[in-house]
Design an enzyme around this catalytic site. Sequence first.
Site, mmCIF file in Angstrom:
data_model
loop_
_atom_site.group_PDB
_atom_site.id
_atom_site.type_symbol
_atom_site.label_atom_id
_atom_site.label_comp_id
_atom_site.label_asym_id
_atom_site.label_seq_id
_atom_site.Cartn_x
_atom_site.Cartn_y
_atom_site.Cartn_z
ATOM 1 N N ARG A 108 -49.668 -6.450 -22.034
ATOM 2 C CA ARG A 108 -48.900 -5.655 -21.084
ATOM 3 C C ARG A 108 -49.532 -5.732 -19.698
ATOM 4 O O ARG A 108 -48.840 -5.769 -18.673
ATOM 5 C CB ARG A 108 -48.813 -4.191 -21.541
ATOM 6 C CG ARG A 108 -48.219 -3.263 -20.477
ATOM 7 C CD ARG A 108 -47.895 -1.887 -21.029
ATOM 8 N NE ARG A 108 -48.995 -1.272 -21.744
ATOM 9 C CZ ARG A 108 -50.041 -0.671 -21.163
ATOM 10 N NH1 ARG A 108 -50.137 -0.624 -19.851
ATOM 11 N NH2 ARG A 108 -50.980 -0.120 -21.900
ATOM 12 N N TYR B 266 -24.523 -4.995 -7.095
ATOM 13 C CA TYR B 266 -24.283 -5.177 -8.525
ATOM 14 C C TYR B 266 -24.103 -3.817 -9.205
ATOM 15 O O TYR B 266 -24.784 -2.844 -8.864
ATOM 16 C CB TYR B 266 -25.464 -5.937 -9.126
ATOM 17 C CG TYR B 266 -25.536 -5.932 -10.629
ATOM 18 C CD1 TYR B 266 -24.488 -6.442 -11.394
ATOM 19 C CD2 TYR B 266 -26.652 -5.417 -11.281
ATOM 20 C CE1 TYR B 266 -24.553 -6.428 -12.783
ATOM 21 C CE2 TYR B 266 -26.726 -5.413 -12.667
ATOM 22 C CZ TYR B 266 -25.671 -5.908 -13.408
ATOM 23 O OH TYR B 266 -25.741 -5.890 -14.773
ATOM 24 N N ASP C 210 -32.172 -8.524 -2.943
ATOM 25 C CA ASP C 210 -31.782 -9.149 -4.207
ATOM 26 C C ASP C 210 -31.331 -10.564 -3.879
ATOM 27 O O ASP C 210 -30.307 -10.775 -3.228
ATOM 28 C CB ASP C 210 -30.652 -8.355 -4.860
ATOM 29 C CG ASP C 210 -30.277 -8.879 -6.241
ATOM 30 O OD1 ASP C 210 -30.445 -10.097 -6.483
ATOM 31 O OD2 ASP C 210 -29.789 -8.092 -7.067
ATOM 32 N N LYS D 167 -30.235 -15.583 -14.476
ATOM 33 C CA LYS D 167 -29.164 -16.352 -13.859
ATOM 34 C C LYS D 167 -29.637 -17.756 -13.487
ATOM 35 O O LYS D 167 -30.121 -18.483 -14.344
ATOM 36 C CB LYS D 167 -28.615 -15.579 -12.663
ATOM 37 C CG LYS D 167 -28.359 -14.094 -12.916
ATOM 38 C CD LYS D 167 -27.392 -13.818 -14.051
ATOM 39 C CE LYS D 167 -26.891 -12.383 -14.105
ATOM 40 N NZ LYS D 167 -27.897 -11.350 -14.348
#
Length: 392
Positions: free
Chosen positions: A49, A101, A173, A198
């Site tokens: 982590r 978005y 973004d 994407k």
Amino acid sequence: MTNHTFQTRLLHNDHKFDRETGAVSVPIQQASTFHQADFDNPGIYDYSRSGNPTREALEDTIANLENGTHGFAFASGMAAISTSFMLLSKGDHVVISEDVYGGTFRMINDVLGRFGIEHTFVNMTDLHEVATAIKPNTRLLYIETPSNPLLNITDIQAVSKLAKANQCMTFVDNTFMTPALQQPLELGADLVLHSATKFIAGHSDVVAGLAATNDPEIGEKLGFLQNSFGSILGAHDCWLVLRGLKTLDCRLKQSSDSAYKVAEYLADHPVIEEVYYPGFNCHPGSSIHAYQAKGAGAVLSFKLKDEAAVRTFSQHIELPVFAVSLGAVESILSYPAKMSHAAMPEQERLNRGITGGLLRLSVGLENPDDLIRDFEKGLEHVGAAEQLSGTK
């Protein structure tokens, strides 16, 4: 190796081969924990982590490609965005693009308010409106350009200068453009965000988010938050993103060329009411986009008359996948009203121009002529249905 072009840097970087074995693929360190030979002097890694060699390779790579100094890999694009918003505190205010978005809208509208963080949605293409929305407690200007799904263009450099004049951060973004076409940090932004699901990964086989900054303070704080919240990307998924990155440039070039050809076809079709694509000179943001980006990208949106026309069209085409997401090797056709922006109330969608007839297309690697022939078939059925109903 920063003196090489972006295309070459995708392949030739600090992780082009493993220093220990010479392997030309980054090793997948599928380990949750790491042996410590001396607990007084722990090693570089202790728990995945907090740090993993495979994730570090991806984080170094995205930082380098965005010309940043710190990179971060998250479990999803929304994990990257929501963790970044935790840089804010109770009482802070955010100015944000109104046509973001749907997942970002939901997080801003339904979650951040519970933590005492205020927000104002604005038309980010209007610099005066952005400036007017800034308050004494504004700490962040959040940009999505091109926006999703209407491809509106925000002047990154102008908004970043406005932010700095008001002691604010600027987040961008950059999912639609990727660092191959647009590099917000070079234009003054403080943090760049990606849904790496994407174009960056590009094969519809991994969910991932990335962030990069060149601000040491933001880098330190975001690293702390990444470790605290723990929404990190697993080692195997990091490897998948790294593999996808190697072909980003050539994939995006072909998809962008095809998108322009498809957009031209759609713009000339009598059934299509409007095409949204920053590659057209008639697009209101085309000059700004040409200044700050190296291409128009592979995503466009177009509007049919209504939801009935969308249903007819989608039922008579074969090639695009009709699904959420974008940026893959296969073309993906999406219906924002009931997919990417379903979380947005209907009136909010309509206010932003997200009508029942709007479709978003992410063009893949198919031959564009095949896509056009496929679309022609679907649009013929739409035209015939409208003639029967007397709407055309």
